[in-house]
Design an enzyme around this catalytic site. Structure first.
Site, PDB file in Angstrom:
ATOM      1  CB  SER A 110      -0.980  -0.026   1.277  1.00 24.91           C
ATOM      2  OG  SER A 110      -0.216   0.027   2.496  1.00 24.91           O
ATOM      3  CE  LYS A 142       7.080  -5.488  -3.320  1.00 24.54           C
ATOM      4  NZ  LYS A 142       7.289  -6.716  -3.556  1.00 24.54           N
TER       5      LYS A 142
HETATM    6  O1  GFB Z   1       4.913  -0.405  10.444  1.00 21.60           O
HETATM    7  P1  GFB Z   1       5.895   0.768  10.177  1.00 21.60           P
HETATM    8  O2  GFB Z   1       7.337   0.356  10.547  1.00 21.60           O
HETATM    9  O3  GFB Z   1       5.939   1.089   8.642  1.00 21.60           O
HETATM   10  O4  GFB Z   1       5.554   1.962  11.256  1.00 21.60           O
HETATM   11  P2  GFB Z   1       4.746   2.035   7.903  1.00 21.60           P
HETATM   12  C1  GFB Z   1       4.255   2.236  11.326  1.00 21.60           C
HETATM   13  C2  GFB Z   1       3.867   3.420  12.127  1.00 21.60           C
HETATM   14  O5  GFB Z   1       4.434   2.736  13.719  1.00 21.60           O
HETATM   15  C3  GFB Z   1       4.939   4.659  12.047  1.00 21.60           C
HETATM   16  C4  GFB Z   1       5.102   3.546  14.483  1.00 21.60           C
HETATM   17  O6  GFB Z   1       4.239   5.610  12.426  1.00 21.60           O
HETATM   18  C5  GFB Z   1       6.077   4.357  13.235  1.00 21.60           C
HETATM   19  O7  GFB Z   1       6.778   5.529  13.575  1.00 21.60           O
HETATM   20  N1  GFB Z   1       6.035   2.774  15.375  1.00 21.60           N
HETATM   21  C6  GFB Z   1       5.871   3.288  16.737  1.00 21.60           C
HETATM   22  C7  GFB Z   1       6.639   1.863  15.134  1.00 21.60           C
HETATM   23  N2  GFB Z   1       6.517   2.165  17.380  1.00 21.60           N
HETATM   24  C8  GFB Z   1       7.463   1.488  16.227  1.00 21.60           C
HETATM   25  C9  GFB Z   1       8.237   0.371  16.156  1.00 21.60           C
HETATM   26  O8  GFB Z   1       8.954  -0.087  17.150  1.00 21.60           O
HETATM   27  N3  GFB Z   1       8.638  -0.014  15.163  1.00 21.60           N
HETATM   28  C10 GFB Z   1       8.186   0.290  14.012  1.00 21.60           C
HETATM   29  N4  GFB Z   1       8.558  -0.295  12.884  1.00 21.60           N
HETATM   30  N5  GFB Z   1       7.264   1.420  13.898  1.00 21.60           N
HETATM   31  C11 GFB Z   1       5.842   0.554   5.986  1.00 21.60           C
HETATM   32  C12 GFB Z   1       6.770   0.714   4.855  1.00 21.60           C
HETATM   33  O9  GFB Z   1       5.294   1.843   6.349  1.00 21.60           O
HETATM   34  O10 GFB Z   1       4.538   0.036   5.514  1.00 21.60           O
HETATM   35  C13 GFB Z   1       6.949  -0.542   4.053  1.00 21.60           C
HETATM   36  O11 GFB Z   1       8.021   1.372   5.341  1.00 21.60           O
HETATM   37  C14 GFB Z   1       5.791  -1.176   3.816  1.00 21.60           C
HETATM   38  O12 GFB Z   1       7.789  -0.259   3.171  1.00 21.60           O
HETATM   39  C15 GFB Z   1       4.933  -1.287   4.967  1.00 21.60           C
HETATM   40  O13 GFB Z   1       4.941  -0.748   2.587  1.00 21.60           O
HETATM   41  C16 GFB Z   1       3.467  -2.053   4.541  1.00 21.60           C
HETATM   42  O14 GFB Z   1       3.407   1.351   7.866  1.00 21.60           O
HETATM   43  O15 GFB Z   1       4.996   3.461   8.120  1.00 21.60           O
END
Ligand code: GFB
Length: 314
Positions: A110, A142
């Site tokens: 997405s 993608k």
């Molecule tokens: O899941 P996430 O890493 O990816 O982060 P995206 C989603 C939200 O969770 C962000 C918050 O606003 C992060 O700041 N968050 C809070 C955290 N705590 C944490 C944590 O400990 N770890 C992580 N990872 N996030 C991804 C894309 O974006 O979506 C990928 O980078 C892919 O390429 C995926 O498309 C489906 O949802 O922001």
């Protein structure tokens, strides 16, 4: 419809999505599956991929292999995310076309849609305005894969389709402390805090962004449906149509894990796109509705985390 004895190649079968697709194929009675580990077949090497397709000649291909990661992994390694994903997907899609595979399903994400696309996001929003910076590289790769499938259909009549899943979670997820996506990261962090008796857990960003989460086994069912019934040029969004804030997600994960301490936010970490709720009208028109509620999905994922060897937490 895929014949029960059809030879089906699942690229990325050991990953969270690929393993869920293999489980779904098994449930549906498809036993003629072809898989290769990364050690057996480097999908970034065109020569190896061409030799594989010439030898195996699969009838159907689920392209679930990718270099994936959460917001920090994407932000800090754009060159790797662009190169690895672009090379891998073009090799597999081209190899499948060269060897006359009947149908291929390419899985994107997405994040291909504009940062500020009207919500819920329709498939037509693609390329209508700027991408989210933190995952621009992955999105460009993608988008290229999705377009290559559409161009092969247009120019050569290849029945190659693409689907764009929302944020996914479930068994086989990556629980790495900094490279993972938010949901598995929170499961690990709250579990370790509970075990250590920590009074506080730090989460990234402000907690205000909204996200949609789809359980990976529901996604796999949707992928099989598309492979069976969909042969359009346009991509198809795969999601639940339900969203919550990251703050609400932390409260839900803490409840499931049993963590009762404080949660603090680290605004020095990126929030990413403010919202990316998918319009799933096209998927629903094909007769699909997700079945796993978020809290139940988190419970099952936590059990997967607990059952996995420590080393699997990478
Ligand atoms: O899941 P996430 O890493 O990816 O982060 P995206 C989603 C939200 O969770 C962000 C918050 O606003 C992060 O700041 N968050 C809070 C955290 N705590 C944490 C944590 O400990 N770890 C992580 N990872 N996030 C991804 C894309 O974006 O979506 C990928 O980078 C892919 O390429 C995926 O498309 C489906 O949802 O922001």
């Amino acid at each position: 419809m895929m014949e029960k004895n059809a030879k089906i190649y699942v690229a990325g079968h050991r990953g969270m999505v690929g393993s869920a697709i293999c489980r779904a194929l098994g449930r549906m009675g498809y036993a003629n599956l072809v898989t290769r580990t990364h050690e057996e077949l480097d999908l970034c090497r065109q020569d190896q991929v061409e030799a594989f397709f010439a030898q195996e000649q699969p009838d159907y291909v689920f392209l679930a292999a990718a270099k994936v990661g959460g917001i920090l992994a994407n932000r800090d390694a754009p060159a790797d995310f662009l190169y690895d994903n672009l090379i891998l997907e073009l090799n597999v899609i081209h190899g499948a076309w060269q060897n006359h595979c009947r149908k291929l399903l390419f899985l994107g994400s997405s994040c291909i849609y504009p940062r500020l696309a009207p919500q819920p996001i329709r498939e037509e929003s693609l390329l209508t305005s700027a991408l989210e910076e933190t995952n621009e590289a992955y999105a460009l790769a993608k988008i290229s894969g999705l377009k290559y499938c559409a161009y092969l259909r247009e120019q050569y009549g290849a029945d190659f389709i693409s689907a764009m899943p929302t944020n996914l979670y479930g068994p086989g997820d990556n629980y790495h402390p900094t490279h993972s996506h938010v949901l598995p990261a929170l499961i690990r962090r709250f579990h370790e805090a509970k075990e250590a008796g920590a009074g506080e857990v730090v989460c990234w960003g402000t907690g205000s962004p909204l996200r949609e989460f789809m359980y990976v086994d529901d996604l796999a069912e949707a992928c099989l449906l598309l492979m069976q019934v969909y042969s359009g040029k346009e991509t198809v969004n795969l999601g639940t149509g339900e969203e919550l804030s990251i703050r609400e997600l932390t409260e839900l994960v803490a409840k499931v894990v049993g963590y009762e301490g404080e949660i603090r936010w680290d605004p020095s970490k990126p929030d990413g796109t403010p919202r990316k709720l998918l319009d799933v009208g096209k998927l629903e028109s094909l007769g699909y509705h997700h079945t796993t509620k978020l809290e139940e999905g988190i419970r099952r994922t936590y059990q997967d985390f607990l059952a996995g060897p420590i080393r699997a937490r990478r």
